[in-house]
Write an enzyme that holds these catalytic residues in place. Sequence first.
Site, PDB file in Angstrom:
ATOM      1  N   GLU A  82      10.834 -28.615 -39.275  1.00 35.69           N
ATOM      2  CA  GLU A  82      12.142 -28.311 -39.849  1.00 35.69           C
ATOM      3  C   GLU A  82      13.217 -28.831 -38.885  1.00 35.69           C
ATOM      4  OE1 GLU A  82      10.450 -24.093 -41.653  1.00 35.69           O
ATOM      5  OE2 GLU A  82      11.340 -24.231 -39.646  1.00 35.69           O
ATOM      6  N   TYR A 201      15.691 -18.012 -29.711  1.00 38.55           N
ATOM      7  CA  TYR A 201      15.866 -18.532 -31.063  1.00 38.55           C
ATOM      8  C   TYR A 201      17.132 -17.974 -31.711  1.00 38.55           C
ATOM      9  CZ  TYR A 201      11.777 -21.356 -32.231  1.00 38.55           C
ATOM     10  OH  TYR A 201      10.869 -22.383 -32.343  1.00 38.55           O
TER      11      TYR A 201
END
Length: 585
Positions: A82, A201
Amino acid sequence: MYYSSGNYEAFARPRPVADADHKRAYFVGAGLASLSSAVFMIRDAGVPGSNITILEKLHLPGGALDGIKEPERGFVIRGGREMEDHFECLWDAFRSIPSLEIEGASVLDEFYWLNKDDPNYSLQRVTEKQGQDAHTDGLFGLSDAAQKQLTKVFLASRASMEGKRIDEVLGREFLDSNFWLYWRTMFAFEEWHSALEFKLYLHRFVHHIGGLPDFSALKFTKYNQYESLVLPMTRWLLDQGVTIQFDTDVTDVDFDFAGDRKRATRIHWVREGVTGSTELRRDDYLLMTIGSLVDNSDNGDQHTAARLDRGPASAWDLWKRIARKDPAFGHPEVFCSSIEETKWESATVTTLDARIPEYIRRIAKRDAFGGRVVTGGIVTARDSSWLLSWTVNRQPHFKAQPADQVVVWVYSLFVDRPGDFVKKTMAECTGEEITAEWLYHLGVPVEQIPELAATGARCVPVMMPYVTSFFMPRRAGDRPDVVPAGAENFAFIGQFAETSRDCIFTTEYSVRTGMEAAYTLLGVERGVPEVFNSTYDVRTLLEATARLRDNEPLHVPGPDFVKTRLARRFGTGEIAHLVKDAGLV
């Protein structure tokens, strides 16, 4: 080496480094980190391509960025990548790589135009009850307590998250939320994985919080990543004179330590069964990819289950040998010693029967044969015992793919739990049985599943023992710095080298480590692009806060006159406008 941002550094061309013609570079592994680092050495340092040699154990470049049609088995993709706008180092590299399909365009141009014409977004993120809409409705469903826990992790220091698991810092209310369902299946996080990596993240992708439910934050290549990214980059490198020596397994590296000075002096390898070595001269450099998420991966087929290979793993064994020579070279055992916690399995399903794509269309709400975005990312079967997810990218996913076939990627986080239709664990299943379980959650009538699984599709399962090894709870020093203190001619690159600027399990991380290594060792007079600074942007933080609350405005407790006074003090200044624009009041 230094970090920079802005057009001044982005568009300026550095001068070749001194004596570039005399410098030689050796790379261990032909993954994206090595390939891109070689690009930077040629383009930005002026090193001749003929002075660069890449040593690769396998017969193809690309590492985990694979995509191939295997004889007898069929199409195989172990994983998907991604991507987003702000992979600054990745796009910096691919702006210089010519497209293989569009004359006069770069790979970046090709990718940019593709995603302008066909923007990515999902129309069905979660299903349940055999392919029915799970009605998550794009909501995160975070309780007040879960929101507070998430905020606490976001604001915590990195040191306070070291060595901790996610389920040690986030409670059951959070772990039962839609947010965690979206997050864990998108990024392959387990509850026992690193709280520190989860925190990193959050910071890295806080600007994409709003895009989690529908994947509107993501962008994908036209084909599989091998054909779209690896192949054009490899072609360019070969055209520059770079040597890629396949079937060459690097087994050890010798170093010379003198005070604070460290030099790599010799590479030991086995090539086509013959042991040999290469001496490193004064102007030679060595860049080593350490660890591997796809080491010892094993392919099954339609009638054979993939095998969990617990045997010697050469990439990990190399790092272990190197790490014993200096404490600064990291602690590989932290990442590779818990296969039960780092494995999962994927499968590539190729449809052969025209009935199956119709069930894909019902869920994706798009035609799989339209040449455009189909699912827009993974679809997760929320009530799957395996926690099964699947995706159909733009078709054809392979240039050699027949026009009437659809290539589907399937993966599960819980590979040791019995399935809902097959009643076997995914790890025990053949390709046919995995297809049957997927068809069940796709909504195919149960009486049709055995026939369609047997003759209507071909499936290649892949077991990967170390695929989430970089998510294991860790501490400072467990990963070596890209260029350790005192290192004169060597660097570590890839997912297990430490650059505190970014988070792992992305193509960007691999390229960033390769860029930092090349620029540091060779003294390139150009800044490495800084990580996108959304975590320091008050507008982004306010928007993310509102989205995490499912756009529910903040409620001020107390009587009305208190709220009125607060509103007056708040006024109509810039902060008031920012908060209102974010929808928090």
